[in-house]
Design a protein around this motif. Structure first.
Motif, PDB file in Angstrom:
ATOM      1  N   SER A   1     -10.789 -15.436 -13.115  1.00  0.00           N
ATOM      2  CA  SER A   1     -10.043 -14.344 -12.491  1.00  0.00           C
ATOM      3  C   SER A   1      -9.177 -13.624 -13.517  1.00  0.00           C
ATOM      4  O   SER A   1      -8.459 -14.262 -14.292  1.00  0.00           O
ATOM      5  N   PRO A   2      -9.216 -12.297 -13.512  1.00  0.00           N
ATOM      6  CA  PRO A   2      -8.343 -11.537 -14.409  1.00  0.00           C
ATOM      7  C   PRO A   2      -6.946 -11.336 -13.831  1.00  0.00           C
ATOM      8  O   PRO A   2      -6.076 -10.790 -14.500  1.00  0.00           O
ATOM      9  N   ALA A   3      -6.715 -11.768 -12.585  1.00  0.00           N
ATOM     10  CA  ALA A   3      -5.436 -11.512 -11.922  1.00  0.00           C
ATOM     11  C   ALA A   3      -4.282 -12.171 -12.664  1.00  0.00           C
ATOM     12  O   ALA A   3      -4.339 -13.352 -13.020  1.00  0.00           O
ATOM     13  N   ASP A   4      -3.230 -11.398 -12.878  1.00  0.00           N
ATOM     14  CA  ASP A   4      -1.996 -11.919 -13.469  1.00  0.00           C
ATOM     15  C   ASP A   4      -0.901 -12.091 -12.421  1.00  0.00           C
ATOM     16  O   ASP A   4      -0.133 -13.056 -12.464  1.00  0.00           O
ATOM     17  N   VAL A   5      -0.818 -11.147 -11.489  1.00  0.00           N
ATOM     18  CA  VAL A   5       0.245 -11.141 -10.485  1.00  0.00           C
ATOM     19  C   VAL A   5      -0.352 -10.810  -9.133  1.00  0.00           C
ATOM     20  O   VAL A   5      -1.222  -9.933  -9.025  1.00  0.00           O
ATOM     21  N   LEU A   6       0.119 -11.497  -8.099  1.00  0.00           N
ATOM     22  CA  LEU A   6      -0.193 -11.144  -6.716  1.00  0.00           C
ATOM     23  C   LEU A   6       1.092 -10.689  -6.048  1.00  0.00           C
ATOM     24  O   LEU A   6       2.088 -11.406  -6.052  1.00  0.00           O
ATOM     25  N   LEU A   7       1.082  -9.468  -5.480  1.00  0.00           N
ATOM     26  CA  LEU A   7       2.181  -8.970  -4.666  1.00  0.00           C
ATOM     27  C   LEU A   7       1.694  -8.830  -3.234  1.00  0.00           C
ATOM     28  O   LEU A   7       0.608  -8.294  -2.996  1.00  0.00           O
ATOM     29  N   THR A   8       2.499  -9.295  -2.287  1.00  0.00           N
ATOM     30  CA  THR A   8       2.105  -9.172  -0.894  1.00  0.00           C
ATOM     31  C   THR A   8       3.348  -9.125  -0.009  1.00  0.00           C
ATOM     32  O   THR A   8       4.482  -9.248  -0.498  1.00  0.00           O
ATOM     33  N   VAL A   9       3.129  -8.936   1.276  1.00  0.00           N
ATOM     34  CA  VAL A   9       4.216  -8.737   2.225  1.00  0.00           C
ATOM     35  C   VAL A   9       4.221  -9.873   3.237  1.00  0.00           C
ATOM     36  O   VAL A   9       3.179 -10.238   3.776  1.00  0.00           O
TER      37      VAL A   9
ATOM     38  N   ILE B   1      -0.272  -1.391 -16.524  1.00  0.00           N
ATOM     39  CA  ILE B   1      -0.600  -2.130 -15.308  1.00  0.00           C
ATOM     40  C   ILE B   1      -1.952  -1.668 -14.785  1.00  0.00           C
ATOM     41  O   ILE B   1      -2.158  -0.483 -14.512  1.00  0.00           O
ATOM     42  N   ASN B   2      -2.884  -2.603 -14.678  1.00  0.00           N
ATOM     43  CA  ASN B   2      -4.167  -2.370 -14.022  1.00  0.00           C
ATOM     44  C   ASN B   2      -4.052  -2.899 -12.610  1.00  0.00           C
ATOM     45  O   ASN B   2      -3.745  -4.071 -12.404  1.00  0.00           O
ATOM     46  N   ARG B   3      -4.293  -2.051 -11.622  1.00  0.00           N
ATOM     47  CA  ARG B   3      -3.967  -2.408 -10.245  1.00  0.00           C
ATOM     48  C   ARG B   3      -5.202  -2.443  -9.356  1.00  0.00           C
ATOM     49  O   ARG B   3      -6.014  -1.524  -9.364  1.00  0.00           O
ATOM     50  N   ILE B   4      -5.304  -3.510  -8.580  1.00  0.00           N
ATOM     51  CA  ILE B   4      -6.311  -3.637  -7.531  1.00  0.00           C
ATOM     52  C   ILE B   4      -5.571  -3.796  -6.214  1.00  0.00           C
ATOM     53  O   ILE B   4      -4.699  -4.652  -6.081  1.00  0.00           O
ATOM     54  N   GLU B   5      -5.896  -2.973  -5.233  1.00  0.00           N
ATOM     55  CA  GLU B   5      -5.224  -3.023  -3.945  1.00  0.00           C
ATOM     56  C   GLU B   5      -6.184  -3.483  -2.862  1.00  0.00           C
ATOM     57  O   GLU B   5      -7.385  -3.219  -2.918  1.00  0.00           O
ATOM     58  N   GLY B   6      -5.656  -4.165  -1.880  1.00  0.00           N
ATOM     59  CA  GLY B   6      -6.456  -4.619  -0.754  1.00  0.00           C
ATOM     60  C   GLY B   6      -5.589  -5.390   0.213  1.00  0.00           C
ATOM     61  O   GLY B   6      -4.379  -5.555  -0.001  1.00  0.00           O
ATOM     62  N   LYS B   7      -6.171  -5.867   1.280  1.00  0.00           N
ATOM     63  CA  LYS B   7      -5.455  -6.696   2.234  1.00  0.00           C
ATOM     64  C   LYS B   7      -5.184  -8.055   1.611  1.00  0.00           C
ATOM     65  O   LYS B   7      -5.969  -8.557   0.807  1.00  0.00           O
TER      66      LYS B   7
ATOM     67  N   HIS C   1       0.818  -1.209   0.000  1.00  0.00           N
ATOM     68  CA  HIS C   1       0.000   0.000   0.000  1.00  0.00           C
ATOM     69  C   HIS C   1       0.854   1.262   0.000  1.00  0.00           C
ATOM     70  O   HIS C   1       0.468   2.287   0.545  1.00  0.00           O
ATOM     71  N   TYR C   2       2.016   1.193  -0.632  1.00  0.00           N
ATOM     72  CA  TYR C   2       2.954   2.309  -0.567  1.00  0.00           C
ATOM     73  C   TYR C   2       2.851   3.174  -1.821  1.00  0.00           C
ATOM     74  O   TYR C   2       2.977   2.689  -2.948  1.00  0.00           O
ATOM     75  N   ASP C   3       2.644   4.474  -1.620  1.00  0.00           N
ATOM     76  CA  ASP C   3       2.565   5.391  -2.752  1.00  0.00           C
ATOM     77  C   ASP C   3       3.863   5.394  -3.548  1.00  0.00           C
ATOM     78  O   ASP C   3       3.856   5.652  -4.760  1.00  0.00           O
ATOM     79  N   THR C   4       4.976   5.115  -2.869  1.00  0.00           N
ATOM     80  CA  THR C   4       6.269   5.133  -3.552  1.00  0.00           C
ATOM     81  C   THR C   4       6.394   4.035  -4.601  1.00  0.00           C
ATOM     82  O   THR C   4       7.252   4.109  -5.484  1.00  0.00           O
ATOM     83  N   ASP C   5       5.544   3.012  -4.536  1.00  0.00           N
ATOM     84  CA  ASP C   5       5.590   1.948  -5.540  1.00  0.00           C
ATOM     85  C   ASP C   5       5.100   2.423  -6.904  1.00  0.00           C
ATOM     86  O   ASP C   5       5.271   1.725  -7.912  1.00  0.00           O
ATOM     87  N   GLU C   6       4.457   3.599  -6.942  1.00  0.00           N
ATOM     88  CA  GLU C   6       3.963   4.128  -8.216  1.00  0.00           C
ATOM     89  C   GLU C   6       5.083   4.180  -9.250  1.00  0.00           C
ATOM     90  O   GLU C   6       4.865   3.926 -10.437  1.00  0.00           O
ATOM     91  N   ARG C   7       6.286   4.525  -8.791  1.00  0.00           N
ATOM     92  CA  ARG C   7       7.419   4.645  -9.711  1.00  0.00           C
ATOM     93  C   ARG C   7       7.775   3.298 -10.326  1.00  0.00           C
ATOM     94  O   ARG C   7       8.175   3.216 -11.506  1.00  0.00           O
ATOM     95  N   LEU C   8       7.639   2.229  -9.557  1.00  0.00           N
ATOM     96  CA  LEU C   8       7.913   0.903 -10.099  1.00  0.00           C
ATOM     97  C   LEU C   8       7.017   0.617 -11.288  1.00  0.00           C
ATOM     98  O   LEU C   8       7.456   0.111 -12.326  1.00  0.00           O
TER      99      LEU C   8
END
Length: 342
Positions: A77-85, A56-62, A37-44
């Motif tokens: 599901s349209p999901a291509d990639v899951l990023l998490t922590v 990149i089409n982005r959906i954010e959530g827990k 959920h980091y705004d700084t990831d926008e640059r990536l």
């Protein structure tokens, strides 16, 4: 990339997504489900688009909500990639069947073996060291390793997050992996006995508690502290000079590392582009931005650190296989329950 690139929000149901917006997920794009959920990831994201032309089409959530959503969407599901922590969530995604194994010479060459899943369903792209922090004025003999947090001499001094925190779960799982279940159980009980207060709050709250005097010793991820060195964090930056830190277990396994990573969705409609995006996250450019933009440690060796991260100093990191650590999570939760770690 502007916020307008986010296609939708978690408020949309899976049914609406499939029937009402499927056309928006065009072939050749990357549909990213992210709990970062980091705004700084926008640059990536914008740099990847600039380099490849892939939007990149982005959906954010827990993380748990995104995993559940991917399960509900199933083959549609349209999901291509899951990023998490955190390793625990990456493991949960794998066990839930929402990720697929991939072959990538780039990822195999650049991401250390201990920071990727044994079956290649997920890969780590940034890290945070789990550090022991202490009040320099009140603690003259701080614990030098995780196990020492259970020493009775620290009774009533320790703050920690709850057992429901993925950071807590993964740390205990690593103690199990490195020292065995019996030692891990004794450690967990000893830490509970040493609590200054019931577990509560996030990592920044543990650091603030040192300044407020609620406790004298705590554990937090390095990037919360580095961020407060770089920019103003309310209730922390002004008193940060009073806090000392220890990279634990330098004469043993090394400091525990939390992982941020991702994988390709099991039903990815744009699989090749998804792999290309993960490979981009392992590039020097993206790796350095994890450090510069979010005060994290790169997973690729040799990538320069940001000034705020470098201020923490050099240290030995635990190189335990995180895929093996993830297998200990059920045992860790049972221990937490048994010793009364709230």
């Amino acid at each position: 990339m502007a916020r307008s690139t986010t296609l939708t929000t978690l408020a949309l149901t899976a049914a609406t997504l499939v029937t009402g917006t499927a056309a928006a997920f065009a072939e050749g794009e990357v549909n990213l489900y992210s709990s970062r959920h980091y705004d700084t990831d926008e640059r990536l994201y914008s740099d990847f688009t600039d380099a490849t032309g892939i939007k990149i089409n982005r959906i954010e959530g827990k993380a748990d909500e995104l995993i559940a959503r991917m399960q509900a969407e199933g083959a549609n599901s349209p999901a291509d990639v899951l990023l998490t922590v955190d390793t625990s969530r990456l493991s949960r995604a794998k066990d839930s069947g929402v990720l697929q194994a991939i072959d990538s010479d780039v990822l195999e060459a650049r991401i250390p073996a201990n920071l990727q899943d044994d079956d290649n369903t997920w890969f780590g792209f940034s890290q945070r060291a789990r550090i022991i922090f202490y009040d320099k004025a009140d603690v003259q003999d701080p614990p030098m390793d995780y196990l020492s947090l259970a020493d009775p001499k620290y009774k009533g001094l320790v703050c920690h997050r709850s057992s429901s925190s993925t950071y807590s779960q993964t740390l205990l799982s690593s103690v199990i992996e490195n020292h065995g279940e019996e030692a891990a159980r004794g450690w967990a009980q000893g830490v509970v006995d040493n609590f200054a207060r019931d577990p509560q709050g996030g990592d920044t709250d543990q650091l603030r508690a040192l300044i407020s005097g609620e406790c004298e010793i705590s554990i937090a991820n390095s990037y919360y502290f580095a961020r407060a060195l770089r920019t103003d964090v309310k209730g922390l930056s002004d008193g940060i000079d009073s806090i000392g830190w220890i990279f634990p277990s330098q004469d043993a396994e090394g400091a525990h590392m939390n992982l941020s990573g991702g994988g390709v969705a099991v039903n990815a409609p744009n699989r090749d582009n998804a792999i290309a995006f993960l490979e981009y996250l392992a590039s020097d450019q993206a790796q350095q931005y994890f450090s510069n933009g979010n005060d994290e440690f790169p997973t690729v060796k040799g990538v320069p650190l940001s000034e705020s991260v470098a201020k923490l100093g050099t240290f030995k990191a635990d190189d335990v296989n995180l895929s093996s650590v993830a297998k200990n999570l059920p045992v860790a939760q049972r221990i937490f329950d048994d010793v009364g770690w709230k």
